[in-house]
Scaffold this motif. Structure first.
Motif, PDB file in Angstrom:
ATOM      1  N   CYS A   1       0.816  -1.209   0.000  1.00 36.25           N
ATOM      2  CA  CYS A   1       0.000   0.000   0.000  1.00 36.25           C
ATOM      3  C   CYS A   1       0.853   1.263   0.000  1.00 36.25           C
ATOM      4  N   GLY A   2       2.174   1.115   0.037  1.00 40.68           N
ATOM      5  CA  GLY A   2       3.059   2.277  -0.012  1.00 40.68           C
ATOM      6  C   GLY A   2       3.358   2.893   1.341  1.00 40.68           C
ATOM      7  N   ASN A   3       3.003   2.233   2.423  1.00 44.42           N
ATOM      8  CA  ASN A   3       3.280   2.761   3.759  1.00 44.42           C
ATOM      9  C   ASN A   3       4.728   2.509   4.158  1.00 44.42           C
ATOM     10  N   ILE A   4       5.214   3.316   5.076  1.00 39.45           N
ATOM     11  CA  ILE A   4       6.546   3.149   5.653  1.00 39.45           C
ATOM     12  C   ILE A   4       6.345   2.814   7.123  1.00 39.45           C
ATOM     13  N   THR A   5       6.889   1.692   7.568  1.00 37.70           N
ATOM     14  CA  THR A   5       6.764   1.276   8.961  1.00 37.70           C
ATOM     15  C   THR A   5       8.155   1.088   9.540  1.00 37.70           C
ATOM     16  N   ILE A   6       8.403   1.691  10.686  1.00 37.35           N
ATOM     17  CA  ILE A   6       9.689   1.570  11.368  1.00 37.35           C
ATOM     18  C   ILE A   6       9.426   0.932  12.721  1.00 37.35           C
ATOM     19  N   SER A   7      10.247  -0.060  13.063  1.00 40.52           N
ATOM     20  CA  SER A   7      10.084  -0.744  14.337  1.00 40.52           C
ATOM     21  C   SER A   7      11.456  -0.980  14.960  1.00 40.52           C
ATOM     22  N   THR A   8      11.539  -0.848  16.269  1.00 37.39           N
ATOM     23  CA  THR A   8      12.799  -1.122  16.954  1.00 37.39           C
ATOM     24  C   THR A   8      12.867  -2.555  17.463  1.00 37.39           C
ATOM     25  N   GLY A   9      11.811  -3.305  17.232  1.00 35.00           N
ATOM     26  CA  GLY A   9      11.763  -4.706  17.647  1.00 35.00           C
ATOM     27  C   GLY A   9      10.948  -5.510  16.663  1.00 35.00           C
ATOM     28  N   ASP A  10      10.670  -6.738  17.023  1.00 33.42           N
ATOM     29  CA  ASP A  10       9.862  -7.592  16.150  1.00 33.42           C
ATOM     30  C   ASP A  10       8.467  -7.011  15.998  1.00 33.42           C
ATOM     31  N   ALA A  11       7.927  -7.120  14.773  1.00 30.79           N
ATOM     32  CA  ALA A  11       6.578  -6.629  14.512  1.00 30.79           C
ATOM     33  C   ALA A  11       5.916  -7.540  13.491  1.00 30.79           C
ATOM     34  N   SER A  12       4.632  -7.643  13.586  1.00 25.86           N
ATOM     35  CA  SER A  12       3.844  -8.377  12.604  1.00 25.86           C
ATOM     36  C   SER A  12       2.947  -7.360  11.916  1.00 25.86           C
ATOM     37  N   VAL A  13       3.183  -7.155  10.625  1.00 25.20           N
ATOM     38  CA  VAL A  13       2.460  -6.127   9.883  1.00 25.20           C
ATOM     39  C   VAL A  13       1.724  -6.785   8.733  1.00 25.20           C
ATOM     40  N   SER A  14       0.464  -6.380   8.556  1.00 21.23           N
ATOM     41  CA  SER A  14      -0.294  -6.888   7.413  1.00 21.23           C
ATOM     42  C   SER A  14      -0.973  -5.710   6.722  1.00 21.23           C
ATOM     43  N   CYS A  15      -1.247  -5.915   5.448  1.00 21.24           N
ATOM     44  CA  CYS A  15      -1.901  -4.894   4.645  1.00 21.24           C
ATOM     45  C   CYS A  15      -2.847  -5.586   3.682  1.00 21.24           C
ATOM     46  N   CYS A  16      -4.073  -5.130   3.635  1.00 26.64           N
ATOM     47  CA  CYS A  16      -5.094  -5.696   2.733  1.00 26.64           C
ATOM     48  C   CYS A  16      -5.220  -7.215   2.925  1.00 26.64           C
ATOM     49  N   GLY A  17      -5.071  -7.675   4.171  1.00 27.09           N
ATOM     50  CA  GLY A  17      -5.261  -9.082   4.486  1.00 27.09           C
ATOM     51  C   GLY A  17      -4.062  -9.985   4.246  1.00 27.09           C
ATOM     52  N   ARG A  18      -2.924  -9.426   3.820  1.00 35.39           N
ATOM     53  CA  ARG A  18      -1.752 -10.284   3.630  1.00 35.39           C
ATOM     54  C   ARG A  18      -0.587  -9.774   4.469  1.00 35.39           C
ATOM     55  N   LYS A  19       0.210 -10.717   4.970  1.00 30.82           N
ATOM     56  CA  LYS A  19       1.340 -10.389   5.826  1.00 30.82           C
ATOM     57  C   LYS A  19       2.453  -9.762   4.995  1.00 30.82           C
ATOM     58  N   ILE A  20       3.013  -8.688   5.513  1.00 40.55           N
ATOM     59  CA  ILE A  20       4.115  -7.997   4.860  1.00 40.55           C
ATOM     60  C   ILE A  20       5.423  -8.553   5.418  1.00 40.55           C
ATOM     61  N   GLU A  21       6.302  -8.962   4.530  1.00 38.32           N
ATOM     62  CA  GLU A  21       7.596  -9.512   4.939  1.00 38.32           C
ATOM     63  C   GLU A  21       8.592  -8.385   5.230  1.00 38.32           C
ATOM     64  N   GLU A  22       9.477  -8.645   6.165  1.00 36.42           N
ATOM     65  CA  GLU A  22      10.522  -7.695   6.545  1.00 36.42           C
ATOM     66  C   GLU A  22      11.526  -7.542   5.399  1.00 36.42           C
ATOM     67  N   HIS A  23      11.967  -6.316   5.160  1.00 38.17           N
ATOM     68  CA  HIS A  23      13.018  -6.054   4.180  1.00 38.17           C
ATOM     69  C   HIS A  23      14.326  -5.845   4.915  1.00 38.17           C
ATOM     70  N   ARG A  24      15.357  -6.536   4.488  1.00 35.89           N
ATOM     71  CA  ARG A  24      16.707  -6.338   5.023  1.00 35.89           C
ATOM     72  C   ARG A  24      17.493  -5.517   4.014  1.00 35.89           C
ATOM     73  N   PRO A  25      18.109  -4.411   4.437  1.00 32.69           N
ATOM     74  CA  PRO A  25      18.837  -3.591   3.469  1.00 32.69           C
ATOM     75  C   PRO A  25      20.094  -4.289   2.949  1.00 32.69           C
ATOM     76  N   LYS A  26      20.344  -4.109   1.647  1.00 35.16           N
ATOM     77  CA  LYS A  26      21.553  -4.625   0.998  1.00 35.16           C
ATOM     78  C   LYS A  26      22.515  -3.461   0.835  1.00 35.16           C
ATOM     79  N   LYS A  27      23.814  -3.745   0.994  1.00 31.93           N
ATOM     80  CA  LYS A  27      24.811  -2.697   0.798  1.00 31.93           C
ATOM     81  C   LYS A  27      24.839  -2.329  -0.682  1.00 31.93           C
ATOM     82  N   ALA A  28      24.703  -1.037  -0.975  1.00 33.76           N
ATOM     83  CA  ALA A  28      24.683  -0.564  -2.357  1.00 33.76           C
ATOM     84  C   ALA A  28      26.073  -0.668  -2.972  1.00 33.76           C
ATOM     85  N   ASP A  29      26.122  -1.119  -4.227  1.00 36.99           N
ATOM     86  CA  ASP A  29      27.402  -1.094  -4.932  1.00 36.99           C
ATOM     87  C   ASP A  29      27.578   0.300  -5.541  1.00 36.99           C
TER      88      ASP A  29
END
Length: 105
Positions: A1-29
């Motif tokens: 849905c284009g939202n930005i969510t920031i958490s300092t701990g574990d969180a369970s986030v869903s949008c439109c009935g589906r679970k949103i997976e955590e994104h881990r940042p990759k080091k940019a080349d």
């Protein structure tokens, strides 16, 4: 849905009935890094990344110590912004096609 969510701990986030997976940042080349210069004692950040509706940088965040600065971006806007320079930190951004990246500044 284009939202930005920031958490300092574990969180369970869903949008439109589906679970949103955590994104881990990759080091940019070198080809993915944002351009960062110091101007008027601020970080001036730009990129040649496309800013189309199909592929754009959704946000840029700068994390240092216990603080985060976050700027929301939108498609079809130029990709340039300023952030308060606070020493060394981590620049994090999200491309809607390529995912989450970071670089140290």
């Amino acid at each position: 849905c284009g939202n930005i969510t920031i958490s300092t701990g574990d969180a369970s986030v869903s949008c439109c009935g589906r679970k949103i997976e955590e994104h881990r940042p990759k080091k940019a080349d070198e080809s993915q890094k944002l351009n960062v210069i110091v101007e008027d004692d601020q970080w001036y950040i730009t990129s040649n990344h496309p800013m189309t509706k199909e592929n754009y940088i959704s946000f840029v965040a700068y994390a240092v110590g216990g603080a985060i600065q976050l700027v929301k971006l939108y498609p079809e806007w130029d990709m340039h912004l300023r952030m308060t320079k606070q020493g060394h930190g981590k620049l994090v951004w999200y491309s809607t096609k390529e995912g989450l990246f970071y670089q140290l500044i």
